[in-house]
Design a protein around this motif. Structure first.
Motif, PDB file in Angstrom:
ATOM      1  N   LEU A 224       0.669  -1.338   0.042  1.00  0.00           N
ATOM      2  CA  LEU A 224       0.042   0.386  -0.081  1.00  0.00           C
ATOM      3  C   LEU A 224       0.880   1.355   0.119  1.00  0.00           C
ATOM      4  O   LEU A 224       1.891   1.109   0.477  1.00  0.00           O
ATOM      5  CB  LEU A 224      -1.109  -0.147   1.062  1.00  0.00           C
ATOM      6  N   VAL A 225       0.352   2.278  -0.788  1.00  0.00           N
ATOM      7  CA  VAL A 225       1.477   3.287  -0.833  1.00  0.00           C
ATOM      8  C   VAL A 225      -0.058   4.689  -0.249  1.00  0.00           C
ATOM      9  O   VAL A 225      -1.173   4.553  -1.209  1.00  0.00           O
ATOM     10  CB  VAL A 225       1.852   4.022  -1.842  1.00  0.00           C
ATOM     11  N   GLU A 226       0.348   5.541   0.377  1.00  0.00           N
ATOM     12  CA  GLU A 226      -0.566   6.549   1.216  1.00  0.00           C
ATOM     13  C   GLU A 226       0.207   7.595   0.510  1.00  0.00           C
ATOM     14  O   GLU A 226       1.316   8.403   1.264  1.00  0.00           O
ATOM     15  CB  GLU A 226      -1.498   6.364   2.169  1.00  0.00           C
ATOM     16  N   THR A 227      -0.868   8.727   0.223  1.00  0.00           N
ATOM     17  CA  THR A 227       0.190   9.719  -0.236  1.00  0.00           C
ATOM     18  C   THR A 227      -1.126  11.438   0.553  1.00  0.00           C
ATOM     19  O   THR A 227      -1.516  11.224   0.875  1.00  0.00           O
ATOM     20  CB  THR A 227       0.093  10.269  -1.478  1.00  0.00           C
ATOM     21  N   ASP A 228      -0.209  12.145   1.308  1.00  0.00           N
ATOM     22  CA  ASP A 228      -0.162  13.290   1.042  1.00  0.00           C
ATOM     23  C   ASP A 228      -0.123  14.708   1.289  1.00  0.00           C
ATOM     24  O   ASP A 228       1.535  14.977   1.424  1.00  0.00           O
ATOM     25  CB  ASP A 228      -0.416  13.610   3.113  1.00  0.00           C
ATOM     26  N   THR A 235       2.965  26.220  -8.084  1.00  0.00           N
ATOM     27  CA  THR A 235       3.419  24.882  -9.210  1.00  0.00           C
ATOM     28  C   THR A 235       2.909  23.701  -9.291  1.00  0.00           C
ATOM     29  O   THR A 235       1.706  23.972  -9.122  1.00  0.00           O
ATOM     30  CB  THR A 235       4.815  24.196  -8.561  1.00  0.00           C
ATOM     31  N   GLU A 236       2.448  22.639 -10.266  1.00  0.00           N
ATOM     32  CA  GLU A 236       1.668  22.131 -10.062  1.00  0.00           C
ATOM     33  C   GLU A 236       2.102  21.085  -9.315  1.00  0.00           C
ATOM     34  O   GLU A 236       1.043  20.096  -8.806  1.00  0.00           O
ATOM     35  CB  GLU A 236       1.700  20.928 -11.860  1.00  0.00           C
ATOM     36  N   SER A 237       3.017  21.140  -8.838  1.00  0.00           N
ATOM     37  CA  SER A 237       3.639  19.676  -8.301  1.00  0.00           C
ATOM     38  C   SER A 237       3.415  19.508  -6.753  1.00  0.00           C
ATOM     39  O   SER A 237       3.710  21.381  -6.116  1.00  0.00           O
ATOM     40  CB  SER A 237       5.002  19.384  -8.857  1.00  0.00           C
ATOM     41  N   ASP A 238       4.035  18.742  -5.909  1.00  0.00           N
ATOM     42  CA  ASP A 238       4.189  18.841  -4.152  1.00  0.00           C
ATOM     43  C   ASP A 238       5.211  19.156  -4.228  1.00  0.00           C
ATOM     44  O   ASP A 238       6.022  19.026  -4.204  1.00  0.00           O
ATOM     45  CB  ASP A 238       3.756  17.591  -3.728  1.00  0.00           C
ATOM     46  N   ASP A 239       5.452  20.039  -2.642  1.00  0.00           N
ATOM     47  CA  ASP A 239       6.684  20.303  -2.943  1.00  0.00           C
ATOM     48  C   ASP A 239       6.748  20.362  -0.157  1.00  0.00           C
ATOM     49  O   ASP A 239       7.434  20.368   0.134  1.00  0.00           O
ATOM     50  CB  ASP A 239       6.902  21.928  -2.462  1.00  0.00           C
ATOM     51  N   THR A 240       5.721  19.509  -0.225  1.00  0.00           N
ATOM     52  CA  THR A 240       5.970  19.499   0.762  1.00  0.00           C
ATOM     53  C   THR A 240       4.738  18.252   0.757  1.00  0.00           C
ATOM     54  O   THR A 240       3.324  18.432   1.002  1.00  0.00           O
ATOM     55  CB  THR A 240       5.164  20.178   2.100  1.00  0.00           C
ATOM     56  N   SER A 241       5.223  16.964   1.738  1.00  0.00           N
ATOM     57  CA  SER A 241       4.524  16.023   1.543  1.00  0.00           C
ATOM     58  C   SER A 241       4.742  14.678   2.595  1.00  0.00           C
ATOM     59  O   SER A 241       5.691  14.703   2.926  1.00  0.00           O
ATOM     60  CB  SER A 241       4.279  15.249   0.348  1.00  0.00           C
ATOM     61  N   VAL A 242       3.835  14.050   3.386  1.00  0.00           N
ATOM     62  CA  VAL A 242       4.215  12.791   3.604  1.00  0.00           C
ATOM     63  C   VAL A 242       3.695  11.450   2.906  1.00  0.00           C
ATOM     64  O   VAL A 242       2.668  11.490   2.485  1.00  0.00           O
ATOM     65  CB  VAL A 242       3.303  12.355   4.898  1.00  0.00           C
ATOM     66  N   ILE A 243       4.887  10.953   2.621  1.00  0.00           N
ATOM     67  CA  ILE A 243       4.047   9.150   2.051  1.00  0.00           C
ATOM     68  C   ILE A 243       4.187   8.264   2.744  1.00  0.00           C
ATOM     69  O   ILE A 243       5.510   7.930   3.924  1.00  0.00           O
ATOM     70  CB  ILE A 243       5.049   9.138   0.032  1.00  0.00           C
ATOM     71  N   ARG A 244       3.428   7.286   2.690  1.00  0.00           N
ATOM     72  CA  ARG A 244       3.760   6.210   3.675  1.00  0.00           C
ATOM     73  C   ARG A 244       3.532   4.784   2.686  1.00  0.00           C
ATOM     74  O   ARG A 244       2.512   4.931   2.520  1.00  0.00           O
ATOM     75  CB  ARG A 244       2.411   6.375   4.578  1.00  0.00           C
ATOM     76  N   CYS A 255       7.616   8.597   5.165  1.00  0.00           N
ATOM     77  CA  CYS A 255       8.827   9.652   4.619  1.00  0.00           C
ATOM     78  C   CYS A 255       7.530  10.758   4.961  1.00  0.00           C
ATOM     79  O   CYS A 255       6.533  11.291   4.184  1.00  0.00           O
ATOM     80  CB  CYS A 255       8.765   9.407   3.326  1.00  0.00           C
ATOM     81  N   GLY A 256       8.570  11.980   5.623  1.00  0.00           N
ATOM     82  CA  GLY A 256       8.171  13.312   5.395  1.00  0.00           C
ATOM     83  C   GLY A 256       9.485  14.193   4.565  1.00  0.00           C
ATOM     84  O   GLY A 256      10.459  14.549   5.190  1.00  0.00           O
TER      85      GLY A 256
END
Length: 690
Positions: A224-228, A235-244, A255-256
Motif C-alpha cells: 500500500l502507498v498513501e500520499t498526502d 507549481t503543479e507538483s508537491d513540495d511538502t508531503s508525507v508518503i506512507r 517519508c516526511g
C-alpha cells in the motif's frame, strides 16, 4: 512486473578495449556526470566517445575527439552504439531515450526518477530483458557501504526487532529552482507525464533508500502507498508531503519531505528497533547507532554507480538495477495518480529573500515532519493547520461536538493510528468556546498520546495505552508485541450526547473488554462549556480481567491509566487542587477537582489563529473527580502536559462479568484564567454529577 534476468554481458573488455560511453544531457546534473566521466577517463576506466544535447557544452569542456550531437538519435545514427549510454535529461524523456539506447544495443545508466509512470517502467524493463542489456538507475545513495552495514546490524539483533522506518528530508528551494526549466514543478507537460515533485525528484533518494532498507525492491514488495501532498509554491507538483508505504511483510516506511524548510539540513533514513535505532545521513554516508550500550557514529565509503555498471556482468551485479526500482515506481505511480497537491494557505507560509532567490517556509514544518515520521501519520491525520485551511478530510466527515452552534471537539475513531500506539477512539481537537485548542495528539514526545479519552497500559497483560510497556520483571519500559486496539462497534450521536459501544481487542483479535461510553456536552455560560465522559468496562472473557498500570507493576508514581487528557504546549501553567498547588504535590493526590490554567500556544498543538502566531490564548481546564471511586490524580507538566485519573495507582483493579468498572469524569473548559472561587462557584451551579 517480474522478468527473467538479462543474459550475462560483460561491459568491461567486450572487445579488449575500454568501454565506450556516451552522455545524453550535459547541463544541470549532466555536469556532474561530465566531471565523473573525466575522472574515470583519466583513470583509464572508460572512453567518453560522444555527448548529445540541444545546447552543446561550452567550448573546451570536452576533449577534441568527443563527438557532439543534437540528440541521441543523431548520435546513434552516426555509427555503432556506445557500450553505455548515460541519460541525464528531463524526466519525461527518460523512457523514450532509454528504449532507443537499449534498442541500439547499449547498456543504460538512467538518472532518477527512472521514468514517469508505471507503464513506462514496465516497457523499459521488458526492453532491457529483450535486448539482453542492463539498466542502472542513478540512486547514488544505494551505492553507500552503509546500507549493507545497516542490514548486518539489524540482522544481528543489536537494535532488536524493527518497528518501522522513516525517511526525512528538509530542503529549501527558491523560486528560481521552479522556473529553471519548462518541466520543473510540473505534473505533466503538454499531456506528457513529468511527475516532478519533492518525493519523485528532489528528495527521491530519501524514498528509494528507505524502501531499500525496508526490503522493498519490486512492485510486489509494496502492499500500500498513501500520499498526502501539498504545495506552498506556485507549481503543479508537491513540495511538502508525507508518503506512507506498507510493504508486503508489514514494515511501514513513513517519508516526511519538504522543499519549504527554513534552512537546509542533511536528509536521513532511520530504522527504529525495539532496543534502539539506526539513523543514516545518506548524503554523508554516516550512521548514528543507538543501542542499550549507548550511541556511536560510523562513516562509510561509497561505490560509484557508473563504476559498478562498468564492472557488472549481469543485472544481479548492479547496486541499483532497474528491476530493483519497482517499489520506488509504486510510490511514483501513487503520486502521479493522486489528486493534485493542495495549496498551503498563505497564512501558514513565510517568504524569505527577494526575486528568484526568495523561498517559501511552511510554519513549524520541522516539527510537523518530525511528528509525522515518529507517529507514522499523515498531515491530515495530525491535523496540521494548513489541512484545515484546505478544507479537506481523510474520508467521511468526523462527528463533532457542538455548543451553541460552535464545534468544540471532534471525534476520532483512531482506526488509522499506528498499531504500536494502541489505536482507539478519542476526542481531538478540543476547543474552548472562543476556539482555543486545549488538546493534542500524536505529539513528538509520546506519539501514542491521543487527545482525550480512555487508555490503560495493562489489561491482563495487553497494552491499550501504546508505546513501551513497563514490566515488573524488566524493571523498565520495553517494547513488546502486546498492543491491543479499541474498536468502535456502534454509536448514537445527537445534540449534546453520544453513546458508543466499544470492543477492546487483543493482539490475537480476541475481545478482552466491552465498554459502554457516553459523552455529554453543554454550555455553562458565555465562556465555559462542560464535557462529561461516563464509561463502563466489563469483562468480555467470561472471567475477571485485571486493569493495571506501570504503578501496579512496580514503577513508583507511575500509576496512569483510565481517563487521560493530553494537553498541547502551555506557557506559564498553573496546576492546583483545593488543597495543593504544583505538579509535584498534586500528582498522586486525591481531590474533588484539579485545575490547569495557562497560555495555550499555537505551535504545533494549535491554539491561536494564523494571524497572531506566537501569542497564544489563556484558558483553564477544570477536571472533576469520579464520584464512583477516589482515584488519584496523575499529572505531568515538566516532561509533557497531561492529566489523568488513575484506575490502578498501586494495585490492579478487577472488572468481573457481574461487577464492571464504572467511572464518570467531568471537565469544565473555560476561556481565560479562573480562580479557585470561580471554580467552586461553577461546580456548585452544576450540581452533583452522581
Amino acid at each position: 512486473m517480474t522478468l527473467p534476468s538479462t543474459a550475462s554481458h560483460t561491459i568491461v573488455g567486450v572487445h579488449n578495449q575500454l568501454p565506450r560511453v556516451a552522455l545524453v544531457g550535459v547541463h544541470g546534473f549532466g555536469e556532474r556526470h561530465l566531471e565523473n566521466l573525466h575522472r574515470l577517463s583519466s583513470a583509464g576506466m572508460l572512453e567518453l566517445v560522444a555527448v548529445a544535447d540541444p545546447r552543446p557544452p561550452a567550448q573546451g569542456q570536452l576533449p577534441p575527439d568527443v563527438g557532439v550531437y543534437n540528440s541521441l538519435d543523431d548520435l546513434l545514427a552516426a555509427g555503432s552504439a556506445p557500450d553505455v549510454v548515460i541519460i541525464s535529461t528531463p524526466i519525461q524523456t527518460h523512457a523514450p531515450l532509454a528504449l532507443a539506447a537499449l534498442g541500439a544495443g547499449a547498456n543504460v545508466y538512467l538518472e532518477k526518477p527512472p521514468v514517469a509512470s508505471m507503464a513506462q517502467y514496465e516497457s523499459v524493463l521488458a526492453a532491457s530483458a529483450s535486448a539482453g542489456r542492463i539498466v542502472q538507475v542513478g540512486f547514488q545513495s544505494l551505492g553507500s557501504h552503509a546500507l549493507p552495514a545497516i542490514e548486518k546490524l539489524v540482522a544481528s539483533g543489536e537494535i532488536g526487532e524493527v518497528r518501522g522506518i522513516s525517511a526525512t528530508g528538509q530542503w529549501l528551494r527558491t523560486k528560481g529552482y521552479f522556473t529553471r526549466s519548462r518541466w520543473a514543478g510540473k505534473r505533466s507537460l503538454n499531456g506528457t507525464d513529468v511527475v516532478d515533485g519533492v518525493a519523485t525528484n528532489a528528495l527521491a533518494h530519501a524514498v528509494a533508500t528507505g524502501l531499500r532498507l525496508a526490503g522493498a525492491r519490486s512492485v510486489a514488495d509494496v502492499e500500500l502507498v498513501e500520499t498526502d501532498l501539498y504545495r506552498a509554491n506556485d507549481t503543479e507538483s508537491d513540495d511538502t508531503s508525507v508518503i506512507r508505504v506498507r510493504t508486503a511483510t508489514g514494515t511501514v516506511l513513513t517519508c516526511g519531505l519538504t522543499l519549504c524548510a527554513p534552512v537546509q539540513s542533511a536528509p536521513s533514513v532511520t530504522v527504529y528497533g525495539t532496543l534502539g535505532q539506526i539513523t543514516l545521513s545518506y548524503t554523508e554516508d554516516s550512521l548514528e547507532i543507538t543501542t542499550p550500550d549507548g550511541i556511536r557514529n560510523e562513516i562509510f565509503g561509497r561505490t560509484d554507480l557508473l563504476e559498478n555498471l562498468l564492472s557488472a556482468r549481469t543485472e544481479q551485479d548492479l547496486l541499483s538495477p532497474l528491476s530493483g526500482a519497482g517499489a520506488y515506481m509504486s510510490v511514483l505511480e501513487a503520486v502521479r495518480t493522486s489528486d493534485a497537491p493542495r495549496l498551503i494557505h498563505p497564512d501558514h507560509v513565510t517568504w524569505l529573500g527577494e526575486g528568484d532567490d526568495a523561498h517559501a517556509v511552511v510554519r513549524d514544518i520541522e516539527s510537523w515532519i518530525h511528528r509525522a515520521t515518529l507517529g507514522q501519520a499523515t498531515f491530515v491525520e495530525l491535523g496540521a493547520p494548513w489541512v484545515e485551511k484546505a478544507a479537506v478530510t481523510d474520508g467521511a466527515a468526523k462527528p463533532e461536538l457542538k455548543v451553541n452552534g460552535r464545534a468544540v471537539a471532534t471525534m476520532q475513531d483512531g482506526s488509522r493510528i499506528r498499531p504500536t500506539s494502541s489505536p482507539r477512539p478519542y476526542l481531538h481537537p478540543v476547543r474552548t468556546l472562543a476556539g482555543t485548542i486545549v488538546s493534542d495528539h500524536i505529539p513528538e514526545d509520546h506519539v501514542w498520546h491521543l487527545g482525550a479519552g480512555v487508555a490503560i497500559q495493562d489489561v491482563d497483560g495487553i497494552n491499550f495505552w501504546g508505546g513501551r510497556t513497563y514490566t515488573r520483571h524488566a524493571g523498565a519500559y520495553v517494547w513488546r508485541k502486546d498492543h491491543g486496539r479499541v474498536v468502535l462497534e456502534s454509536a448514537e450521536h445527537r445534540d449534546g450526547q453520544r453513546n458508543e459501544l466499544l470492543s477492546w481487542v487483543g493482539p490475537d483479535g480476541s475481545p478482552v473488554l466491552r465498554e459502554q461510553r457516553e459523552w455529554r456536552w453543554a454550555a455553562v455560560g458565555n465562556s465555559v462549556w462542560q464535557l462529561t465522559l461516563d464509561f463502563t468496562l466489563e469483562s468480555a472473557t467470561g472471567r475477571p480481567v485485571l486493569l493495571g498500570s506501570p504503578g501496579s507493576n512496580g514503577r513508583s508514581q507511575g500509576g496512569y491509566g483510565g481517563f487521560f487528557w493530553r494537553l498541547p504546549r502551555v506557557s506559564d501553567a498553573t496546576i492546583w487542587t483545593p488543597d495543593s498547588r504544583g505538579e509535584d504535590t498534586v500528582h498522586g493526590s486525591v481531590a474533588p477537582w484539579l485545575a490547569w490554567s495557562g497560555t495555550f500556544d499555537a505551535g504545533t498543538g494549535g491554539g491561536h489563529s494564523a494571524g497572531d502566531p506566537g501569542l497564544g490564548h489563556p484558558a483553564t481546564l477544570v477536571f472533576l473527580a469520579s464520584p464512583q471511586a477516589a482515584d488519584p490524580w496523575f499529572v505531568r507538566h515538566s516532561g509533557y502536559p497531561g492529566v489523568g485519573l488513575s484506575l490502578a495507582w498501586e494495585s490492579p483493579v478487577a472488572t468481573e462479568p457481574d461487577r464492571p468498572v464504572h467511572r464518570t469524569v467531568r471537565v469544565l473548559i473555560a476561556d481565560g484564567f479562573l480562580a479557585t472561587q470561580d471554580i467552586e462557584q461553577l461546580i456548585s451551579t452544576q450540581g452533583d454529577p452522581a
